[in-house]
Design an enzyme around this catalytic site. Structure first.
Site, PDB file in Angstrom:
ATOM      1  CE1 TYR A  38     -79.759  44.821 -58.825  1.00  0.00           C
ATOM      2  CE2 TYR A  38     -80.051  45.798 -56.665  1.00  0.00           C
ATOM      3  CZ  TYR A  38     -80.557  45.469 -57.906  1.00  0.00           C
ATOM      4  OH  TYR A  38     -81.850  45.789 -58.240  1.00  0.00           O
ATOM      5  CD  GLU A  46     -86.224  44.583 -58.629  1.00  0.00           C
ATOM      6  OE1 GLU A  46     -85.695  45.550 -58.042  1.00  0.00           O
ATOM      7  OE2 GLU A  46     -86.851  43.692 -58.021  1.00  0.00           O
ATOM      8  CG  ASP A  47     -85.732  48.606 -60.953  1.00  0.00           C
ATOM      9  OD1 ASP A  47     -86.191  48.658 -59.795  1.00  0.00           O
ATOM     10  OD2 ASP A  47     -84.529  48.737 -61.197  1.00  0.00           O
ATOM     11  CE  LYS A  72     -83.499  43.879 -56.884  1.00  0.00           C
ATOM     12  NZ  LYS A  72     -83.798  44.151 -55.467  1.00  0.00           N
ATOM     13  CG  ASN A 110     -79.730  52.354 -53.911  1.00  0.00           C
ATOM     14  OD1 ASN A 110     -78.693  52.671 -53.340  1.00  0.00           O
ATOM     15  ND2 ASN A 110     -80.531  51.404 -53.471  1.00  0.00           N
ATOM     16  NE  ARG A 150     -89.237  52.651 -59.875  1.00  0.00           N
ATOM     17  CZ  ARG A 150     -88.241  52.487 -58.996  1.00  0.00           C
ATOM     18  NH1 ARG A 150     -87.427  53.487 -58.730  1.00  0.00           N
ATOM     19  NH2 ARG A 150     -88.060  51.317 -58.398  1.00  0.00           N
ATOM     20  CG  ASP A 169     -86.850  43.732 -53.729  1.00  0.00           C
ATOM     21  OD1 ASP A 169     -87.137  43.310 -52.595  1.00  0.00           O
ATOM     22  OD2 ASP A 169     -85.758  44.262 -54.001  1.00  0.00           O
ATOM     23  CG  ASP A 170     -88.619  48.208 -57.330  1.00  0.00           C
ATOM     24  OD1 ASP A 170     -87.418  48.242 -57.023  1.00  0.00           O
ATOM     25  OD2 ASP A 170     -89.023  47.847 -58.449  1.00  0.00           O
TER      26      ASP A 170
END
Length: 566
Positions: free
Chosen positions: A109, A251-252, A180, A423, A162, A274-275
């Site tokens: 990851y 996610e993202d 993930k 990150n 993203r 999660d973001d």
């Protein structure tokens, strides 16, 4: 059902009945043992002659994996090697990851997954998960059924727009759900057969990807507007139809779509982002641990958040929530947090802000009192005049935290807390070594990517990594174990408190706000228990007589079982 063990009534031995034979068995990564198949299994399952004669133990296989892994010269080569192992032998892959968490998590990851996503089409070896494109409109449920497994516990889905700090990667974003879910299994023990990565490949605006003749994604500009919303609506309906008990993790996604999707569907099926929520819970956990050194509760701090995207908004909202829990008036809590984006301070009346940013904007009166004048007041000026005790970076740009900023904080606060969380490593707002030196060793630092210890003035400072792996797998496990119908903010707070309790006092004294990564399974179990209890307390799950037992039973251990023909 294919991967559930049985028990021999006569001997009490646990074994796995398998339908596959010969080459078919060797090509199923969830069943393949490679050279570890016993002599009896080779005879019974049609493997005689298909493997070298020596029957390996798992320890021998792990030694071979370690030797091959360490011959790779770069992180991306190690990532490719582990992805290949993942596709050949999942039990061995997860055993190797579990026994080498500190070394392998940054490979499978962050930060290495960012490089893998940006070169996805060039390094592609084997398909994993499900890709859904606009061409699947009207048949998404059929596409979901193509996997052939009905019992899915966790889905991680991205539309690839993203990806970490590197933006729109088109179909290459699939590396994020795969990574993930590998962490869901490694950290929370959710069986890999019950994990499903999905890429909503609705086009890309990344011209470099579209111009690449090797690009594997759906070739077209990114779908927007009503068409996008209709596709998402069909996707959620398909998930509810095909996998009605699954937890969905967004996610993202880009800022606008991440909040819209979460708010539209979070009560339709258990889901979270999660973001937005996991990163915020990590900040809460870190500040709870830091309290043992700073002596400050949430309402005793002042905060500057640099970055007003998904993570920044989630952190802002969660800080307001925990300050409300401390009995702090919402208006007072809001005055203790300033937020900046690429155009500077969010302040009432600034043009171009959407409703989400307007809710985080400082009042003109407050800005005036602080001396923050002008339309574009950057983070450096905000820190100089506001002197926050906590500085959080989620802007996705390196070098944003400077020496004058850290010195200004240290002038006002004995133990400032600085969290450059962006990150991958190349995007971090400032290296921990610089922050500790600029603050003369007084800053408490947590980062989004892993960094080595820092020695300053003869003292060793451990840099805790605010890795969401400490939160989201345990949250997911708690939701699944409790059969929660919804994932709430309070459940993330409960998980954050459980995580903070796992940080030993001596670790905090050394500057580490988070525990060692090799404790992640114990942490996930504790987080899951706290989340399940909170779900019951909030009325989104029914009470369970033995939730600890249920959680322990759900946590898969990557070890070989004896096989028998089914």
């Amino acid at each position: 059902m294919r991967f559930r063990p049985a028990i021999d009534a006569a001997t009490g031995e646990m074994y796995l009945p398998v339908l596959e034979r010969g080459v078919q068995l060797l090509e199923e990564p969830l069943l393949n043992k490679g050279t570890a198949f016993s002599e009896e299994e080779r005879d019974a399952l049609g493997l005689r002659g298909l493997l070298p004669s020596h029957v390996s133990t798992m320890d021998e296989q792990l030694d071979r994996v370690a030797e091959q892994f360490h011959t790779k010269d770069s992180s991306i080569e190690k990532h490719i090697y582990l992805a290949g192992l993942h596709d050949r032998n999942e039990t061995l892959f997860f055993r190797f990851v579990l026994e080498n968490l500190e070394e392998t998590v940054p490979i499978i990851y962050t930060p290495t997954v960012a490089e893998a996503c940006s070169h996805w089409s060039e390094i592609f070896r084997q398909a994993r998960g499900i890709y859904i494109t606009p061409d699947d409109r009207g048949s998404m449920a059929k596409v979901l059924r193509s996997r052939g497994i009905q019992e899915i516990s966790v889905i991680v889905v991205t539309d690839n727009e993203r990806i970490l700090g590197i933006g729109d990667q088109g179909a290459g974003g699939m590396g994020i759900p795969i990574g993930k879910l590998a962490l869901y299994t490694a950290a929370a023990g959710i069986h890999p057969s019950r994990c499903l990565p999905i890429s909503l490949d609705f086009g890309t605006n990344n011209e470099e990807r579209l111009a690449n003749p090797l690009y594997l994604g759906w070739r077209g500009p990114r779908i927007r507007g009503d068409e996008y919303r209709e596709l998402i609506e069909e996707f959620v309906a398909a998930v509810k139809e095909v996998f009605p008990t699954a937890l969905l993790q967004w996610e993202d996604f880009a800022n606008l779509t991440s909040f819209r999707n979460l708010e539209t569907y979070r009560k339709s099926l258990p889901s979270f982002n999660d973001d937005i929520e996991g990163t915020a819970a990590m900040v809460i956990a870190g500040l709870l641990a830091a309290k043992r050194v700073t002596g400050r509760g949430f309402g005793d701090h002042t905060y500057a958040i640099h970055g007003a995207g998904s993570a920044g908004t989630g952190i802002y909202r969660h800080l307001l929530a925990v300050m409300a829990d401390e009995g702090i008036d919402p208006e007072e809590a809001g005055r203790r947090i300033l937020v900046t984006d690429s155009k500077g301070l969010l302040v009432d009346g600034r043009a171009g802000m959407d409703d989400r940013k307007k809710a985080m904007a400082a009042s003109k009166d407050m800005a005036r009192k602080l001396g923050l004048k002008g339309r574009e007041v950057g983070i450096a000026e905000v820190v100089e005049l506001f002197r926050p005790s906590v500085l959080i970076g989620v802007c996705g740009h390196c070098g944003e935290f400077t020496e004058p900023m850290i010195k200004a904080m240290a002038t006002e606060t004995e133990r400032p807390v600085v969290m450059p969380l962006s990150n991958p490593t190349s995007k971090t707002e400032a290296p921990p070594e610089d922050i500790i030196r600029w603050s003369e060793g007084r800053a408490i630092v947590a980062t989004g990517s892993p960094f080595p210890e820092v020695v300053y003035d003869g003292k060793t400072h451990t840099v805790g990594q605010a890795n969401n792996v400490y939160i989201f797998p345990g949250v997911g496990l708690g939701v699944i174990a409790s059969h929660a119908s919804e994932v709430t903010s309070g459940m993330f707070t409960a998980g954050a408190r459980a995580l903070a309790d796992m940080v030993e006092d001596d670790m905090v004294e050394r500057g580490a706000l988070f525990p060692p990564i090799d404790e992640v399974r114990t942490i996930s179990r504790k987080v899951a228990h706290a989340v399940a209890e909170q779900a019951v307390a909030e009325g989104v799950a029914r009470p369970c007589v033995d939730i600890e037992g249920v959680i322990d039973q759900m946590m898969w251990n990557p070890a070989y079982l004896p096989y028998r023909p089914a």
